[in-house]
Design a protein around this motif. Structure first.
Motif, PDB file in Angstrom:
ATOM      1  N   LEU A  20      11.942  39.819 -57.054  1.00  0.00           N
ATOM      2  CA  LEU A  20      11.391  38.580 -57.606  1.00  0.00           C
ATOM      3  C   LEU A  20      10.267  38.042 -56.723  1.00  0.00           C
ATOM      4  O   LEU A  20      10.291  38.230 -55.501  1.00  0.00           O
ATOM      5  CB  LEU A  20      12.482  37.516 -57.731  1.00  0.00           C
ATOM      6  CG  LEU A  20      13.576  37.766 -58.753  1.00  0.00           C
ATOM      7  CD1 LEU A  20      14.667  36.694 -58.628  1.00  0.00           C
ATOM      8  CD2 LEU A  20      13.013  37.781 -60.165  1.00  0.00           C
ATOM      9  N   PRO A  21       9.320  37.330 -57.343  1.00  0.00           N
ATOM     10  CA  PRO A  21       8.290  36.678 -56.530  1.00  0.00           C
ATOM     11  C   PRO A  21       8.902  35.509 -55.748  1.00  0.00           C
ATOM     12  O   PRO A  21      10.051  35.131 -55.974  1.00  0.00           O
ATOM     13  CB  PRO A  21       7.285  36.175 -57.580  1.00  0.00           C
ATOM     14  CG  PRO A  21       8.072  36.051 -58.842  1.00  0.00           C
ATOM     15  CD  PRO A  21       9.152  37.093 -58.769  1.00  0.00           C
ATOM     16  N   ALA A  22       8.132  34.941 -54.861  1.00  0.00           N
ATOM     17  CA  ALA A  22       8.592  33.779 -54.094  1.00  0.00           C
ATOM     18  C   ALA A  22       8.962  32.643 -55.036  1.00  0.00           C
ATOM     19  O   ALA A  22       8.420  32.533 -56.141  1.00  0.00           O
ATOM     20  CB  ALA A  22       7.494  33.326 -53.137  1.00  0.00           C
ATOM     21  N   PRO A  61       4.565  30.493 -59.737  1.00  0.00           N
ATOM     22  CA  PRO A  61       4.729  29.935 -61.092  1.00  0.00           C
ATOM     23  C   PRO A  61       5.533  30.832 -62.045  1.00  0.00           C
ATOM     24  O   PRO A  61       6.117  30.347 -63.007  1.00  0.00           O
ATOM     25  CB  PRO A  61       3.294  29.764 -61.609  1.00  0.00           C
ATOM     26  CG  PRO A  61       2.374  30.184 -60.522  1.00  0.00           C
ATOM     27  CD  PRO A  61       3.172  30.637 -59.344  1.00  0.00           C
ATOM     28  N   ASP A  62       5.593  32.127 -61.762  1.00  0.00           N
ATOM     29  CA  ASP A  62       6.341  33.053 -62.625  1.00  0.00           C
ATOM     30  C   ASP A  62       7.794  33.228 -62.204  1.00  0.00           C
ATOM     31  O   ASP A  62       8.553  33.932 -62.880  1.00  0.00           O
ATOM     32  CB  ASP A  62       5.671  34.439 -62.605  1.00  0.00           C
ATOM     33  CG  ASP A  62       4.330  34.447 -63.304  1.00  0.00           C
ATOM     34  OD1 ASP A  62       4.115  33.597 -64.184  1.00  0.00           O
ATOM     35  OD2 ASP A  62       3.505  35.316 -62.957  1.00  0.00           O
ATOM     36  N   PHE A  63       8.193  32.609 -61.092  1.00  0.00           N
ATOM     37  CA  PHE A  63       9.531  32.843 -60.553  1.00  0.00           C
ATOM     38  C   PHE A  63      10.630  32.567 -61.574  1.00  0.00           C
ATOM     39  O   PHE A  63      11.495  33.408 -61.798  1.00  0.00           O
ATOM     40  CB  PHE A  63       9.780  32.008 -59.288  1.00  0.00           C
ATOM     41  CG  PHE A  63      11.191  32.147 -58.772  1.00  0.00           C
ATOM     42  CD1 PHE A  63      11.565  33.249 -58.029  1.00  0.00           C
ATOM     43  CD2 PHE A  63      12.160  31.184 -59.055  1.00  0.00           C
ATOM     44  CE1 PHE A  63      12.862  33.405 -57.559  1.00  0.00           C
ATOM     45  CE2 PHE A  63      13.462  31.323 -58.598  1.00  0.00           C
ATOM     46  CZ  PHE A  63      13.808  32.442 -57.846  1.00  0.00           C
ATOM     47  N   THR A  64      10.606  31.396 -62.203  1.00  0.00           N
ATOM     48  CA  THR A  64      11.695  31.019 -63.116  1.00  0.00           C
ATOM     49  C   THR A  64      11.821  31.992 -64.277  1.00  0.00           C
ATOM     50  O   THR A  64      12.926  32.443 -64.612  1.00  0.00           O
ATOM     51  CB  THR A  64      11.496  29.576 -63.621  1.00  0.00           C
ATOM     52  OG1 THR A  64      11.459  28.710 -62.485  1.00  0.00           O
ATOM     53  CG2 THR A  64      12.621  29.146 -64.542  1.00  0.00           C
ATOM     54  N   LYS A  68      10.754  35.115 -64.445  1.00  0.00           N
ATOM     55  CA  LYS A  68      11.158  36.436 -63.968  1.00  0.00           C
ATOM     56  C   LYS A  68      12.642  36.443 -63.564  1.00  0.00           C
ATOM     57  O   LYS A  68      13.343  37.429 -63.782  1.00  0.00           O
ATOM     58  CB  LYS A  68      10.274  36.891 -62.813  1.00  0.00           C
ATOM     59  CG  LYS A  68       8.869  37.211 -63.305  1.00  0.00           C
ATOM     60  CD  LYS A  68       8.041  37.912 -62.268  1.00  0.00           C
ATOM     61  CE  LYS A  68       6.660  38.103 -62.835  1.00  0.00           C
ATOM     62  NZ  LYS A  68       6.169  39.413 -62.824  1.00  0.00           N
ATOM     63  N   GLN A  69      13.125  35.344 -63.001  1.00  0.00           N
ATOM     64  CA  GLN A  69      14.534  35.257 -62.634  1.00  0.00           C
ATOM     65  C   GLN A  69      15.411  35.274 -63.897  1.00  0.00           C
ATOM     66  O   GLN A  69      16.428  35.978 -63.939  1.00  0.00           O
ATOM     67  CB  GLN A  69      14.797  33.990 -61.820  1.00  0.00           C
ATOM     68  CG  GLN A  69      16.230  33.890 -61.335  1.00  0.00           C
ATOM     69  CD  GLN A  69      16.513  32.603 -60.582  1.00  0.00           C
ATOM     70  OE1 GLN A  69      16.064  31.524 -60.979  1.00  0.00           O
ATOM     71  NE2 GLN A  69      17.242  32.712 -59.490  1.00  0.00           N
ATOM     72  N   LYS A  70      15.015  34.517 -64.918  1.00  0.00           N
ATOM     73  CA  LYS A  70      15.777  34.524 -66.178  1.00  0.00           C
ATOM     74  C   LYS A  70      15.819  35.922 -66.777  1.00  0.00           C
ATOM     75  O   LYS A  70      16.865  36.375 -67.253  1.00  0.00           O
ATOM     76  CB  LYS A  70      15.161  33.543 -67.180  1.00  0.00           C
ATOM     77  CG  LYS A  70      15.467  32.095 -66.886  1.00  0.00           C
ATOM     78  CD  LYS A  70      14.822  31.192 -67.929  1.00  0.00           C
ATOM     79  CE  LYS A  70      15.005  29.733 -67.548  1.00  0.00           C
ATOM     80  NZ  LYS A  70      14.262  28.833 -68.428  1.00  0.00           N
ATOM     81  N   ALA A  71      14.679  36.607 -66.773  1.00  0.00           N
ATOM     82  CA  ALA A  71      14.614  37.966 -67.321  1.00  0.00           C
ATOM     83  C   ALA A  71      15.498  38.915 -66.525  1.00  0.00           C
ATOM     84  O   ALA A  71      16.189  39.774 -67.091  1.00  0.00           O
ATOM     85  CB  ALA A  71      13.172  38.462 -67.328  1.00  0.00           C
ATOM     86  N   MET A  72      15.505  38.753 -65.190  1.00  0.00           N
ATOM     87  CA  MET A  72      16.335  39.596 -64.332  1.00  0.00           C
ATOM     88  C   MET A  72      17.812  39.429 -64.702  1.00  0.00           C
ATOM     89  O   MET A  72      18.529  40.412 -64.894  1.00  0.00           O
ATOM     90  CB  MET A  72      16.117  39.241 -62.863  1.00  0.00           C
ATOM     91  CG  MET A  72      16.990  40.032 -61.900  1.00  0.00           C
ATOM     92  SD  MET A  72      17.236  39.233 -60.299  1.00  0.00           S
ATOM     93  CE  MET A  72      18.498  38.033 -60.690  1.00  0.00           C
ATOM     94  N   TYR A  73      18.261  38.160 -64.795  1.00  0.00           N
ATOM     95  CA  TYR A  73      19.670  37.927 -65.121  1.00  0.00           C
ATOM     96  C   TYR A  73      20.007  38.409 -66.529  1.00  0.00           C
ATOM     97  O   TYR A  73      21.089  38.954 -66.758  1.00  0.00           O
ATOM     98  CB  TYR A  73      20.034  36.449 -64.936  1.00  0.00           C
ATOM     99  CG  TYR A  73      20.247  36.091 -63.478  1.00  0.00           C
ATOM    100  CD1 TYR A  73      21.250  36.706 -62.735  1.00  0.00           C
ATOM    101  CD2 TYR A  73      19.443  35.156 -62.838  1.00  0.00           C
ATOM    102  CE1 TYR A  73      21.445  36.411 -61.392  1.00  0.00           C
ATOM    103  CE2 TYR A  73      19.632  34.848 -61.491  1.00  0.00           C
ATOM    104  CZ  TYR A  73      20.637  35.481 -60.780  1.00  0.00           C
ATOM    105  OH  TYR A  73      20.826  35.196 -59.456  1.00  0.00           O
ATOM    106  N   LYS A  74      19.090  38.248 -67.463  1.00  0.00           N
ATOM    107  CA  LYS A  74      19.321  38.731 -68.831  1.00  0.00           C
ATOM    108  C   LYS A  74      19.514  40.251 -68.831  1.00  0.00           C
ATOM    109  O   LYS A  74      20.422  40.771 -69.489  1.00  0.00           O
ATOM    110  CB  LYS A  74      18.147  38.336 -69.732  1.00  0.00           C
ATOM    111  CG  LYS A  74      18.347  38.676 -71.175  1.00  0.00           C
ATOM    112  CD  LYS A  74      17.198  38.184 -72.034  1.00  0.00           C
ATOM    113  CE  LYS A  74      17.436  38.526 -73.481  1.00  0.00           C
ATOM    114  NZ  LYS A  74      16.347  38.080 -74.339  1.00  0.00           N
TER     115      LYS A  74
END
Length: 184
Positions: free
Chosen positions: A141-143, A147-150, A152-158
């Motif tokens: 994940l980015p830092a 701005p893309d963190f949230t 990308k994190q949602k996509a990771m958990y999905k």
């Protein structure tokens, strides 16, 4: 309250599943498709009929719970262990006694007790293999201030939750982790 009192306060698996509004279909899918291996059954055999009970601190929205709870229920069936579910957010007094790393209310947490209500083992919230997988995905994940963190994190958990539903090697990683904790 002692652990037997907490256990008595809990929901049966049927009550817990009936009350689910999130992840119910996914959890039921794993429950229907997962079977313990013959090796897992052998490992569990000495625990059969020992009068173990388990308090499962859980919530239906939790991706780890949708994976771990059906595995726990299969183990419970195998060794004739009673399971009661307590919703974490309604039972913080107990949850706060079982914080992950002393700080996090991560779930599910399984508190195994004997017939006298004495704690025998505690497991959760993830098998080591799954924790390593989550850590590996988090490292990509980015830092957090990106701005893309949230998103990308949602996509990771999905994607993780999707793999939880179909990868039987993950199911057996959980089963073996719980067996390791129960057998010692």
């Amino acid at each position: 309250m002692n652990l037997n009192q907490w256990f008595e306060k809990g929901l049966t698996a049927e009550q817990y599943i009936a009350g689910m509004s999130v992840n119910k279909a996914a959890m039921n899918q794993i429950l229907e498709q997962f079977s313990l291996s013959s090796e897992e059954r052998e490992r569990l055999a000495p625990l059969k009929g020992k009068g173990l009970k388990v308090i499962a601190l859980s919530e239906d929205w939790c991706g780890d719970a949708l994976l771990n709870n059906p595995i726990l229920l299969k183990i419970a069936d195998e060794i004739d262990m009673d399971v009661k579910f307590l919703l974490r957010d309604q039972n913080l007094e107990l949850m706060d006694q079982y914080l992950t790393n002393g700080t996090s209310r991560a779930i599910p947490i399984y508190i195994f007790i004997n017939k006298d209500g004495e704690e025998q083992a505690v497991w959760g919230p993830r098998a080591k293999h799954l924790q390593d997988l989550v850590d590996q995905e988090r490292s990509k994940l980015p830092a957090q201030d990106d701005p893309d963190f949230t998103d990308k994190q949602k996509a990771m958990y999905k994607n993780l939750v999707k793999s939880y539903q179909v990868e039987d090697k993950l199911w057996h990683a959980v089963a073996n982790s719980i067996c390791d904790k129960l057998i010692g």
